[in-house]
Design a protein around this motif. Structure first.
Motif, PDB file in Angstrom:
ATOM      1  N   LYS A   3       0.820  -1.306  -0.079  1.00  0.00           N
ATOM      2  CA  LYS A   3      -0.187  -0.158   0.053  1.00  0.00           C
ATOM      3  C   LYS A   3       0.784   1.123   0.063  1.00  0.00           C
ATOM      4  O   LYS A   3       1.803   1.355   0.691  1.00  0.00           O
ATOM      5  CB  LYS A   3      -0.957   0.038   1.227  1.00  0.00           C
ATOM      6  N   GLY A   4       0.676   2.246  -0.888  1.00  0.00           N
ATOM      7  CA  GLY A   4       1.453   3.401  -0.979  1.00  0.00           C
ATOM      8  C   GLY A   4       2.764   3.278  -1.853  1.00  0.00           C
ATOM      9  O   GLY A   4       3.427   4.354  -1.819  1.00  0.00           O
ATOM     10  N   LYS A   5       3.171   1.988  -2.307  1.00  0.00           N
ATOM     11  CA  LYS A   5       4.330   1.812  -2.790  1.00  0.00           C
ATOM     12  C   LYS A   5       4.147   1.969  -4.306  1.00  0.00           C
ATOM     13  O   LYS A   5       3.181   1.500  -4.756  1.00  0.00           O
ATOM     14  CB  LYS A   5       5.023   0.584  -2.579  1.00  0.00           C
ATOM     15  N   THR A   6       5.158   2.374  -4.897  1.00  0.00           N
ATOM     16  CA  THR A   6       5.085   2.431  -6.365  1.00  0.00           C
ATOM     17  C   THR A   6       5.495   0.997  -6.947  1.00  0.00           C
ATOM     18  O   THR A   6       5.948   0.132  -6.193  1.00  0.00           O
ATOM     19  CB  THR A   6       6.110   3.312  -7.162  1.00  0.00           C
ATOM     20  N   ARG A   7       5.396   0.964  -8.315  1.00  0.00           N
ATOM     21  CA  ARG A   7       5.330  -0.505  -8.992  1.00  0.00           C
ATOM     22  C   ARG A   7       7.050  -0.892  -8.738  1.00  0.00           C
ATOM     23  O   ARG A   7       7.100  -1.880  -8.471  1.00  0.00           O
ATOM     24  CB  ARG A   7       5.078  -0.494 -10.407  1.00  0.00           C
ATOM     25  N   LEU A   8       7.957   0.036  -8.795  1.00  0.00           N
ATOM     26  CA  LEU A   8       9.315  -0.208  -8.672  1.00  0.00           C
ATOM     27  C   LEU A   8       9.677  -0.369  -7.220  1.00  0.00           C
ATOM     28  O   LEU A   8      10.428  -1.518  -7.096  1.00  0.00           O
ATOM     29  CB  LEU A   8       9.978   0.973  -9.105  1.00  0.00           C
ATOM     30  N   GLU A   9       9.209   0.276  -6.311  1.00  0.00           N
ATOM     31  CA  GLU A   9       9.356  -0.106  -5.021  1.00  0.00           C
ATOM     32  C   GLU A   9       8.699  -1.693  -4.475  1.00  0.00           C
ATOM     33  O   GLU A   9       9.559  -2.333  -3.865  1.00  0.00           O
ATOM     34  CB  GLU A   9       8.587   0.868  -3.979  1.00  0.00           C
ATOM     35  N   ARG A  10       7.666  -2.018  -4.931  1.00  0.00           N
ATOM     36  CA  ARG A  10       7.280  -3.318  -4.736  1.00  0.00           C
ATOM     37  C   ARG A  10       8.077  -4.561  -5.407  1.00  0.00           C
ATOM     38  O   ARG A  10       8.266  -5.437  -4.912  1.00  0.00           O
ATOM     39  CB  ARG A  10       5.755  -3.579  -5.309  1.00  0.00           C
ATOM     40  N   HIS A  11       8.517  -3.942  -6.595  1.00  0.00           N
ATOM     41  CA  HIS A  11       9.346  -5.202  -7.250  1.00  0.00           C
ATOM     42  C   HIS A  11      10.684  -5.214  -6.580  1.00  0.00           C
ATOM     43  O   HIS A  11      11.236  -6.259  -6.307  1.00  0.00           O
ATOM     44  CB  HIS A  11       9.490  -4.858  -8.650  1.00  0.00           C
ATOM     45  N   GLU A  18      -6.492  -3.086  -4.820  1.00  0.00           N
ATOM     46  CA  GLU A  18      -6.295  -2.957  -6.284  1.00  0.00           C
ATOM     47  C   GLU A  18      -6.278  -3.990  -7.321  1.00  0.00           C
ATOM     48  O   GLU A  18      -6.237  -5.163  -6.778  1.00  0.00           O
ATOM     49  CB  GLU A  18      -4.681  -2.410  -6.172  1.00  0.00           C
TER      50      GLU A  18
END
Length: 90
Positions: free
Chosen positions: A53-61, A88
């Motif tokens: 939650k609140g993370k960008t796609r790059l941060e999640r990866h 989401e």
């Protein structure tokens, strides 16, 4: 323990996901770079966890890649990630 099981275990321990699917899609890459007989080289991960939650796609990866660094540095050639927070679309 098979690679898919290790991936699932590590992601479950790290993120306590609402849903998680780890698919070995190595058979789709026969004859391509990184493929080995017996598979366990190419994976697709679908994960839904509050940690994203609140993370960008790059941060999640990056979060996932950090947890799976041993696998990515070893026998896993490719990892497709579909990461989402609850509510989401993945």
């Amino acid at each position: 323990m098979r690679t898919a099981e290790r991936i699932e275990k590590k992601l479950t321990e790290a993120f306590s996901p609402q849903s998680l699917a780890v698919l070995d899609v190595s058979h789709q890459h026969e004859g391509h770079a990184g493929h080995r007989p017996g598979g366990q080289t190419h994976f697709r991960v679908y994960i839904v966890a509050s940690a994203f939650k609140g993370k960008t796609r790059l941060e999640r990866h990056r979060m996932i890649n950090d947890i799976l660094s041993a696998e990515l540095g070893g026998g896993v050639h490719a990892l497709a990630i579909h990461a989402a927070a609850p509510g989401e679309g993945a």
